[in-house]
Design a protein around this motif. Structure first.
Motif, mmCIF file in Angstrom:
data_model
loop_
_atom_site.group_PDB
_atom_site.id
_atom_site.type_symbol
_atom_site.label_atom_id
_atom_site.label_comp_id
_atom_site.label_asym_id
_atom_site.label_seq_id
_atom_site.Cartn_x
_atom_site.Cartn_y
_atom_site.Cartn_z
ATOM 1 N N GLU A 85 0.827 -1.208 0.000
ATOM 2 C CA GLU A 85 0.000 0.000 0.000
ATOM 3 C C GLU A 85 0.863 1.259 0.000
ATOM 4 O O GLU A 85 0.574 2.218 -0.706
ATOM 5 C CB GLU A 85 -0.934 0.013 1.213
ATOM 6 N N LYS A 86 1.922 1.249 0.785
ATOM 7 C CA LYS A 86 2.816 2.404 0.862
ATOM 8 C C LYS A 86 3.495 2.639 -0.489
ATOM 9 O O LYS A 86 3.595 3.782 -0.954
ATOM 10 C CB LYS A 86 3.855 2.184 1.963
ATOM 11 N N GLU A 87 3.974 1.562 -1.119
ATOM 12 C CA GLU A 87 4.603 1.689 -2.432
ATOM 13 C C GLU A 87 3.604 2.227 -3.458
ATOM 14 O O GLU A 87 3.955 3.055 -4.293
ATOM 15 C CB GLU A 87 5.161 0.346 -2.887
ATOM 16 N N PHE A 88 2.351 1.754 -3.393
ATOM 17 C CA PHE A 88 1.322 2.242 -4.308
ATOM 18 C C PHE A 88 1.075 3.732 -4.093
ATOM 19 O O PHE A 88 0.981 4.502 -5.057
ATOM 20 C CB PHE A 88 0.020 1.460 -4.118
ATOM 21 N N GLN A 89 0.992 4.161 -2.841
ATOM 22 C CA GLN A 89 0.771 5.577 -2.545
ATOM 23 C C GLN A 89 1.921 6.426 -3.078
ATOM 24 O O GLN A 89 1.691 7.496 -3.659
ATOM 25 C CB GLN A 89 0.616 5.798 -1.041
ATOM 26 N N LEU A 90 3.151 5.959 -2.897
ATOM 27 C CA LEU A 90 4.308 6.707 -3.389
ATOM 28 C C LEU A 90 4.307 6.766 -4.918
ATOM 29 O O LEU A 90 4.594 7.819 -5.505
ATOM 30 C CB LEU A 90 5.605 6.089 -2.875
ATOM 31 N N ALA A 91 4.003 5.655 -5.564
ATOM 32 C CA ALA A 91 3.951 5.633 -7.031
ATOM 33 C C ALA A 91 2.846 6.554 -7.537
ATOM 34 O O ALA A 91 3.029 7.276 -8.534
ATOM 35 C CB ALA A 91 3.733 4.209 -7.526
ATOM 36 N N HIS A 92 1.705 6.556 -6.862
ATOM 37 C CA HIS A 92 0.593 7.431 -7.252
ATOM 38 C C HIS A 92 0.998 8.892 -7.124
ATOM 39 O O HIS A 92 0.718 9.714 -8.012
ATOM 40 C CB HIS A 92 -0.625 7.127 -6.377
ATOM 41 N N GLU A 93 1.678 9.224 -6.053
ATOM 42 C CA GLU A 93 2.145 10.598 -5.842
ATOM 43 C C GLU A 93 3.160 10.997 -6.916
ATOM 44 O O GLU A 93 3.113 12.112 -7.447
ATOM 45 C CB GLU A 93 2.763 10.731 -4.444
ATOM 46 N N GLN A 94 4.056 10.084 -7.262
ATOM 47 C CA GLN A 94 5.040 10.373 -8.298
ATOM 48 C C GLN A 94 4.348 10.588 -9.649
ATOM 49 O O GLN A 94 4.728 11.492 -10.403
ATOM 50 C CB GLN A 94 6.058 9.239 -8.402
ATOM 51 N N CYS A 95 3.352 9.780 -9.954
ATOM 52 C CA CYS A 95 2.600 9.960 -11.210
ATOM 53 C C CYS A 95 1.904 11.313 -11.233
ATOM 54 O O CYS A 95 1.903 11.995 -12.260
ATOM 55 C CB CYS A 95 1.574 8.838 -11.381
ATOM 56 N N ARG A 96 1.325 11.689 -10.109
ATOM 57 C CA ARG A 96 0.649 12.984 -10.038
ATOM 58 C C ARG A 96 1.646 14.124 -10.263
ATOM 59 O O ARG A 96 1.360 15.077 -10.994
ATOM 60 C CB ARG A 96 -0.036 13.152 -8.675
ATOM 61 N N LEU A 97 2.828 14.017 -9.682
ATOM 62 C CA LEU A 97 3.848 15.042 -9.877
ATOM 63 C C LEU A 97 4.299 15.112 -11.335
ATOM 64 O O LEU A 97 4.483 16.199 -11.889
ATOM 65 C CB LEU A 97 5.047 14.781 -8.966
ATOM 66 N N VAL A 98 4.463 13.956 -11.960
ATOM 67 C CA VAL A 98 4.862 13.928 -13.374
ATOM 68 C C VAL A 98 3.771 14.554 -14.241
ATOM 69 O O VAL A 98 4.061 15.346 -15.139
ATOM 70 C CB VAL A 98 5.178 12.481 -13.825
ATOM 71 N N LEU A 99 2.514 14.216 -13.979
ATOM 72 C CA LEU A 99 1.411 14.795 -14.755
ATOM 73 C C LEU A 99 1.326 16.311 -14.559
ATOM 74 O O LEU A 99 1.091 17.047 -15.528
ATOM 75 C CB LEU A 99 0.081 14.128 -14.376
ATOM 76 N N ASP A 100 1.526 16.770 -13.334
ATOM 77 C CA ASP A 100 1.532 18.216 -13.085
ATOM 78 C C ASP A 100 2.659 18.894 -13.864
ATOM 79 O O ASP A 100 2.471 19.955 -14.465
ATOM 80 C CB ASP A 100 1.689 18.521 -11.592
ATOM 81 N N ARG A 101 3.810 18.277 -13.874
ATOM 82 C CA ARG A 101 4.961 18.841 -14.606
ATOM 83 C C ARG A 101 4.684 18.847 -16.107
ATOM 84 O O ARG A 101 5.010 19.825 -16.802
ATOM 85 C CB ARG A 101 6.220 18.022 -14.283
ATOM 86 N N LEU A 102 4.094 17.782 -16.617
ATOM 87 C CA LEU A 102 3.754 17.736 -18.046
ATOM 88 C C LEU A 102 2.737 18.823 -18.409
ATOM 89 O O LEU A 102 2.851 19.456 -19.459
ATOM 90 C CB LEU A 102 3.217 16.354 -18.427
ATOM 91 N N ASP A 103 1.745 19.033 -17.557
ATOM 92 C CA ASP A 103 0.769 20.102 -17.800
ATOM 93 C C ASP A 103 1.460 21.464 -17.828
ATOM 94 O O ASP A 103 1.179 22.295 -18.694
ATOM 95 C CB ASP A 103 -0.316 20.102 -16.714
ATOM 96 N N TYR A 104 2.367 21.685 -16.906
ATOM 97 C CA TYR A 104 3.102 22.943 -16.861
ATOM 98 C C TYR A 104 3.922 23.134 -18.147
ATOM 99 O O TYR A 104 3.900 24.207 -18.760
ATOM 100 C CB TYR A 104 4.021 22.972 -15.636
ATOM 101 N N LEU A 105 4.617 22.075 -18.557
ATOM 102 C CA LEU A 105 5.419 22.168 -19.789
ATOM 103 C C LEU A 105 4.538 22.367 -21.018
ATOM 104 O O LEU A 105 4.907 23.101 -21.940
ATOM 105 C CB LEU A 105 6.289 20.919 -19.942
ATOM 106 N N ARG A 106 3.376 21.749 -21.042
ATOM 107 C CA ARG A 106 2.448 21.919 -22.159
ATOM 108 C C ARG A 106 1.987 23.372 -22.229
ATOM 109 O O ARG A 106 1.923 23.972 -23.314
ATOM 110 C CB ARG A 106 1.251 20.984 -22.003
ATOM 111 N N GLU A 107 1.675 23.960 -21.084
ATOM 112 C CA GLU A 107 1.263 25.364 -21.049
ATOM 113 C C GLU A 107 2.393 26.268 -21.518
ATOM 114 O O GLU A 107 2.154 27.203 -22.300
ATOM 115 C CB GLU A 107 0.840 25.755 -19.627
ATOM 116 N N GLN A 108 3.595 26.011 -21.061
ATOM 117 C CA GLN A 108 4.749 26.811 -21.473
ATOM 118 C C GLN A 108 4.978 26.678 -22.974
ATOM 119 O O GLN A 108 5.263 27.654 -23.651
ATOM 120 C CB GLN A 108 6.007 26.367 -20.713
ATOM 121 N N SER A 109 4.856 25.477 -23.466
ATOM 122 C CA SER A 109 5.061 25.234 -24.903
ATOM 123 C C SER A 109 3.983 25.924 -25.720
ATOM 124 O O SER A 109 4.261 26.487 -26.779
ATOM 125 C CB SER A 109 5.046 23.728 -25.171
ATOM 126 N N ALA A 110 2.750 25.898 -25.265
ATOM 127 C CA ALA A 110 1.646 26.513 -25.995
ATOM 128 C C ALA A 110 1.821 28.022 -26.075
ATOM 129 O O ALA A 110 1.535 28.627 -27.114
ATOM 130 C CB ALA A 110 0.321 26.170 -25.330
#
Length: 126
Positions: A85-110
């Motif tokens: 469960e702990k590993e899943f929570q950490l992986a979920h948090e990492q995915c959320r951070l990556v998605l947030d970063r991708l959204d930020y980069l997409r906005e910057q690129s646009a």
């Protein structure tokens, strides 16, 4: 769930062993307290069974206590889901951070790739 029923079954088996041990002790004491001639061989046999049964119960209890110690201290063990469960929570948090970063980069690129709006509004007015 299967692990819980296995541990429960182990405790039930332990209870049966305790009952059997008490019966060996009872048989030994009954034979020794007889008014008539005591069957020494029966006393030795029952006492031997009693001692062997006590040893088995001791071993089972030590194993159960060790298992319960592992469970209570969150040490990985059979049936433990805390680590997963702990590993899943950490992986979920990492995915959320990556998605947030991708959204930020997409906005910057646009904003960088948009052509400037110079003159479009002016030419439409004319």
């Amino acid at each position: 769930m299967a692990m819980k029923s296995k541990e429960l079954q182990n405790l039930l088996n332990l209870e049966s062993s305790v009952i059997k041990t008490v019966q060996y002790a009872q048989a030994t004491l009954e034979e020794m307290s007889r008014d008539s001639e005591i069957n020494i061989q029966k006393v030795k046999t029952d006492a031997s069974h009693f001692m062997q049964s006590v040893k088995e119960i001791n071993d089972k209890l030590l194993k159960t206590i060790s298992y319960l110690g592992d469970v209570s201290t969150s040490v990985p063990h059979c049936g433990s889901v805390y680590n997963a469960e702990k590993e899943f929570q950490l992986a979920h948090e990492q995915c959320r951070l990556v998605l947030d970063r991708l959204d930020y980069l997409r906005e910057q690129s646009a904003t960088r790739t948009k052509p400037p709006d110079f003159g479009k509004n002016e030419s439409m007015e004319n």
